[in-house]
Design an enzyme around this catalytic site. Sequence first.
Site, PDB file in Angstrom:
ATOM      1  N   LEU A 208       0.975  -1.222   0.057  1.00  9.10           N
ATOM      2  CA  LEU A 208       0.002   0.203  -0.073  1.00  9.10           C
ATOM      3  C   LEU A 208       0.942   1.318  -0.050  1.00  9.10           C
ATOM      4  CD1 LEU A 208      -2.888  -0.947   2.333  1.00  9.10           C
ATOM      5  CD2 LEU A 208      -2.906  -0.786   0.052  1.00  9.10           C
ATOM      6  N   HIS A 268      -0.920  -8.555  -0.111  1.00  5.31           N
ATOM      7  CA  HIS A 268      -0.641  -7.588  -1.314  1.00  5.31           C
ATOM      8  C   HIS A 268      -1.616  -7.674  -2.398  1.00  5.31           C
ATOM      9  CE1 HIS A 268       2.562  -7.535   1.380  1.00  5.31           C
ATOM     10  NE2 HIS A 268       3.490  -8.367   0.766  1.00  5.31           N
TER      11      HIS A 268
HETATM   12  C1  BG6 Z   1       6.708  -9.868   1.720  1.00  5.98           C
HETATM   13  C2  BG6 Z   1       6.638 -11.034   1.233  1.00  5.98           C
HETATM   14  O1  BG6 Z   1       5.583  -9.461   2.217  1.00  5.98           O
HETATM   15  O2  BG6 Z   1       6.830  -9.019   0.463  1.00  5.98           O
HETATM   16  C3  BG6 Z   1       7.961 -11.591   0.643  1.00  5.98           C
HETATM   17  O3  BG6 Z   1       6.917 -11.825   2.695  1.00  5.98           O
HETATM   18  C4  BG6 Z   1       8.277 -10.945  -0.613  1.00  5.98           C
HETATM   19  O4  BG6 Z   1       7.794 -13.221   0.392  1.00  5.98           O
HETATM   20  C5  BG6 Z   1       8.173  -9.548  -0.591  1.00  5.98           C
HETATM   21  O5  BG6 Z   1       9.382 -11.218  -1.011  1.00  5.98           O
HETATM   22  C6  BG6 Z   1       8.101  -8.736  -1.876  1.00  5.98           C
HETATM   23  O6  BG6 Z   1       8.305  -7.337  -1.692  1.00  5.98           O
HETATM   24  P1  BG6 Z   1       8.785  -6.367  -2.429  1.00  5.98           P
HETATM   25  O7  BG6 Z   1       8.574  -4.815  -2.170  1.00  5.98           O
HETATM   26  O8  BG6 Z   1      10.182  -6.617  -2.740  1.00  5.98           O
HETATM   27  O9  BG6 Z   1       8.013  -6.606  -3.914  1.00  5.98           O
END
Ligand code: BG6
Length: 513
Positions: A208, A268
């Site tokens: 977010l 997400h």
């Molecule tokens: C986290 C997950 O919430 O988000 C991870 O637990 C993942 O598994 C990560 O790698 C990804 O975040 P970003 O910001 O790197 O896309």
Amino acid sequence: PIEKLKSELLSVTSSNEWDEKAGFDINENESTVSITVVGASGDLAKKKIFPALFALYYEGCLPKHFTVYGYARSKMTDAELRNMVSKTLTCRIDKRENCGEKMEEFLKRCFYHSGQYDSEENFAQLDNKLKEHEGGKVSNRLFYLSIPPNIFIDAVKCASSSASSGNGWTRVIVEKPFGRDSDSSAALTKSLKQYLTEDQIFRIDHYLGKELVENLSVLRFSNLIFEPLWSRQYIRNVQLIFSEDFGTEGRGGYFDHYGIIRDIMQNHLLQILALFAMETPVSLDAEDIRNEKVKVLRSMRPLQLEDVVIGQYKSHSKGGVTYPAYTDDKTVPKDSLTPTFAAAALFIDNARWDGVPFLMKAGKALHNKRAEIRVQFRHVPGNLYNRNFGTDLDQATNELVIRVQPDEAIYLKINNKVPGLGMRLDCSNLNLHYAARYSKEIPDAYERLLLDAIEGERRLFIRSDELDAAWSLFTPVLAELEEKKIMPEYYPYGSRGPVGAHYLAARYNVRWG
Ligand code: BG6
Ligand code: NDP
């Protein structure tokens, strides 16, 4: 410079001395903000939280009187914490600039207290230290729980009973996972609410805080051309795609207990979906926005088993390098069925979205790293160009792509005449490429969210009823997958994922973008 800084910092002994060195007037009758990173020795604290706090400091966004405290069981002195933190700070904002001086100022405000997460006595000691820095001013306290979920409640209990503010606000940022299913999430919320009010709880979903996710509402509600098309009448399907080109490296122990549906989809991707599909909120007020998100989540059909495909990556050799299988991780059981990939078709049973498939795809160890929203529009009715010029002019349907990361962009695929004497169409992009359009570096999601928590802005945090609605969509299918021990489809590390995802999409006349 780090060595010089270390020796300077080691010589700082009392808080008054510290305030003077940091250039404060401790007699000023203002409020203070103390940010305690609980679990400061951990991966997330080092990788994200301290760097985000520094970036906020660098940008002048933190209040005048702030202190950062690291709290964990590991034994560390203030100087050792500063040394650890200094290794993770970067001049992200302006790479040409030398941030050395700013880093020194920031590190002078970082302290450490070693303690157990379930010890009221240890938190009371922290409280005493915080009070010294606060120097009698109104004290506002933010606790960031960057610890494994099994110790959330102990830490909240002790922080609230022994280290909450006596005269200002106390807020707690809670990291995911918020439970594993509806029941455990409700139990966590119930326990948190024994010690905190809902207003004090800031459940973080860092997606977010990503620039293009925040921009979704701007795109929809401040451009006349999008909102009228935002419905089943014009949109054929919506795709929410998350992929990483690396496995669960180092986090297998955590991951095996959760899997990709809980790790990425339930939070997400679903949060993005809610912002994408919600009705226009009454205002930009946090509660108005969150009300609309809850409504759309509650209009969704719980995910069905036949609408889910799961996969797990297996070892793959390429160019003389062997990439490991998920189960090669020593912290993962050899017979684990935990999905590292999932594709799902979800539906919103309301007037705007009836019948439109929202397809989600999330996976680790795939061929690329990206997070995208793809909106595929319907065919042009009547199709004048196909009719008059035959099938070689077959038009592609319009597609709007919001690339959340990497290389942020928003582009719209349109049919266009190829310049020249004949009549040939091709599909081209109207492209808003952030790196070309904006020179300023995009802030990390954690910066925005930390700043919001300090300012008491709840818009980008998850309310408990949102969380309940999100879990009710996924809990039945998660239980079924586990009860029936559904085998994941194996896919090679670095591939596009299991073919089953294509069959699932094809069932709804969709081709993944
Ligand atoms: C986290 C997950 O919430 O988000 C991870 O637990 C993942 O598994 C990560 O790698 C990804 O975040 P970003 O910001 O790197 O896309
Ligand atoms: P870590 O496993 O690194 O744990 C953080 C700290 O907690 C450790 O340094 C350790 O500190 C303490 N700790 C670890 N295990 C235990 C235990 N069993 N009992 C008591 N204390 C323990 O976690 P992360 O930093 O990776 O993540 C923190 C939180 O953020 C978790 O809830 C995680 O799910 C979430 N998260 C993490 C992300 C990441 O990229 N790392 C991304 C999104 C969310 P000490 O021993 O010094 O007390």
